[in-house]
Design a protein around this motif. Structure first.
Motif, PDB file in Angstrom:
ATOM      1  N   CYS A  33      37.694  49.983  44.195  1.00 53.96           N
ATOM      2  CA  CYS A  33      36.688  50.273  44.637  1.00 53.96           C
ATOM      3  C   CYS A  33      37.208  50.955  46.084  1.00 53.96           C
ATOM      4  CB  CYS A  33      35.539  49.523  44.952  1.00 53.96           C
ATOM      5  SG  CYS A  33      36.059  47.875  46.182  1.00 53.96           S
ATOM      6  N   GLN A  36      38.085  54.478  45.062  1.00 58.37           N
ATOM      7  CA  GLN A  36      37.002  55.301  44.671  1.00 58.37           C
ATOM      8  C   GLN A  36      36.140  55.647  46.028  1.00 58.37           C
ATOM      9  OE1 GLN A  36      36.067  56.564  41.913  1.00 58.37           O
ATOM     10  NE2 GLN A  36      37.979  55.749  41.215  1.00 58.37           N
ATOM     11  N   TRP A  37      36.141  54.902  46.948  1.00 62.43           N
ATOM     12  CA  TRP A  37      35.493  55.251  48.390  1.00 62.43           C
ATOM     13  C   TRP A  37      36.344  56.307  49.164  1.00 62.43           C
ATOM     14  CZ3 TRP A  37      36.956  53.761  53.797  1.00 62.43           C
ATOM     15  CH2 TRP A  37      35.937  54.003  54.693  1.00 62.43           C
ATOM     16  N   HIS A  85      32.068  50.031  52.444  1.00 55.35           N
ATOM     17  CA  HIS A  85      31.347  51.214  51.773  1.00 55.35           C
ATOM     18  C   HIS A  85      30.347  52.213  52.501  1.00 55.35           C
ATOM     19  CE1 HIS A  85      33.673  50.128  47.864  1.00 55.35           C
ATOM     20  NE2 HIS A  85      33.527  49.009  48.538  1.00 55.35           N
ATOM     21  N   MET A 110      26.206  47.386  44.897  1.00 50.83           N
ATOM     22  CA  MET A 110      26.222  48.461  43.942  1.00 50.83           C
ATOM     23  C   MET A 110      25.381  49.564  44.247  1.00 50.83           C
ATOM     24  SD  MET A 110      27.970  46.874  41.904  1.00 50.83           S
ATOM     25  CE  MET A 110      27.880  47.725  40.486  1.00 50.83           C
ATOM     26  N   MET A 115      31.023  52.252  44.526  1.00 55.75           N
ATOM     27  CA  MET A 115      30.599  51.197  44.034  1.00 55.75           C
ATOM     28  C   MET A 115      29.562  51.712  43.031  1.00 55.75           C
ATOM     29  SD  MET A 115      32.097  48.246  44.513  1.00 55.75           S
ATOM     30  CE  MET A 115      30.956  47.065  43.939  1.00 55.75           C
ATOM     31  N   GLU A 116      29.944  52.776  42.604  1.00 56.46           N
ATOM     32  CA  GLU A 116      28.754  53.452  41.659  1.00 56.46           C
ATOM     33  C   GLU A 116      29.022  53.167  40.192  1.00 56.46           C
ATOM     34  OE1 GLU A 116      30.763  55.497  43.646  1.00 56.46           O
ATOM     35  OE2 GLU A 116      29.443  56.446  44.858  1.00 56.46           O
ATOM     36  N   MET A 117      28.728  51.850  39.781  1.00 61.25           N
ATOM     37  CA  MET A 117      29.233  51.378  38.364  1.00 61.25           C
ATOM     38  C   MET A 117      28.026  51.076  37.679  1.00 61.25           C
ATOM     39  SD  MET A 117      31.891  48.842  39.720  1.00 61.25           S
ATOM     40  CE  MET A 117      33.029  49.434  41.242  1.00 61.25           C
ATOM     41  N   GLY A 118      27.554  51.841  36.669  1.00 61.79           N
ATOM     42  CA  GLY A 118      26.484  51.625  35.942  1.00 61.79           C
ATOM     43  C   GLY A 118      25.179  52.239  36.531  1.00 61.79           C
ATOM     44  N   ASP A 119      24.077  51.876  36.148  1.00 60.14           N
ATOM     45  CA  ASP A 119      22.705  52.261  36.746  1.00 60.14           C
ATOM     46  C   ASP A 119      22.283  51.358  38.000  1.00 60.14           C
ATOM     47  OD1 ASP A 119      22.565  54.153  34.708  1.00 60.14           O
ATOM     48  OD2 ASP A 119      21.464  52.917  33.699  1.00 60.14           O
ATOM     49  N   ARG A 120      22.775  50.217  38.346  1.00 59.48           N
ATOM     50  CA  ARG A 120      22.308  49.489  39.383  1.00 59.48           C
ATOM     51  C   ARG A 120      22.469  50.172  40.972  1.00 59.48           C
ATOM     52  NH1 ARG A 120      24.257  43.444  40.724  1.00 59.48           N
ATOM     53  NH2 ARG A 120      23.624  43.296  42.752  1.00 59.48           N
ATOM     54  N   LYS A 121      21.593  49.995  41.748  1.00 61.25           N
ATOM     55  CA  LYS A 121      21.563  50.721  43.065  1.00 61.25           C
ATOM     56  C   LYS A 121      20.932  49.771  43.925  1.00 61.25           C
ATOM     57  CE  LYS A 121      22.093  54.790  44.227  1.00 61.25           C
ATOM     58  NZ  LYS A 121      22.134  56.013  44.734  1.00 61.25           N
TER      59      LYS A 121
END
Length: 141
Positions: A33, A36-37, A85, A110, A115-121
């Motif tokens: 992660c 990714q940041w 993040h 998330m 931390m953009e993994m899936g639909d969870r925010k």
């Protein structure tokens, strides 16, 4: 450059496109992660100097990052810390706030940059550590 000018205009910042946005990022070499940041920062006009660090706890202590602010990576820009993040636009707050020693997104929420993994925010706050030891909410996402 254009993105940085637009970002500065949106924030009402006095940052000019010619001003360098260089940040040192210290991270564990095995953390995905964090990479990714770093990509998020680069996509938003930052030049990133990426450092792998074998002892993150020692580094955070040396930089004055309180344990309650802790996350997986630590950046340093203009002598101030950026813990976790933190969105690129919120890092610019440090240039407008001489009362802050640094900013942080504690934990790893998330949906935050990197931390953009899936639909969870998750909702989260960007916290600022003030020179007097107090805290300030810099942004809510």
């Amino acid at each position: 450059m254009r993105r940085l000018v637009l970002l500065a205009a949106l924030l009402g910042s006095t940052v000019h496109a010619a001003e360098p946005l260089t940040i040192d990022v210290y991270r564990d070499p095995n953390c995905g992660c964090c990479s990714q940041w770093i990509k998020h920062l680069e996509q938003n006009g930052f030049t990133v100097h990426d450092h792998t660090e074998p002892n993150m706890s020692e580094l955070k202590a040396r930089l004055g990052v309180p344990p309650r602010f802790s996350s997986c990576h630590t950046g340093v820009i203009d002598g101030k810390f950026v813990e976790g993040h933190v969105p690129a636009r919120d890092i610019l707050t440090l240039r407008q706030r001489p009362d802050l020693l640094g900013v942080a997104v504690p934990g790893m929420p998330m949906g935050s940059p990197g931390m953009e993994m899936g639909d969870r925010k998750d909702t989260y706050e960007v916290l600022g550590l003030k020179r007097d030891g107090g805290e300030d909410v810099v942004a809510r996402h």
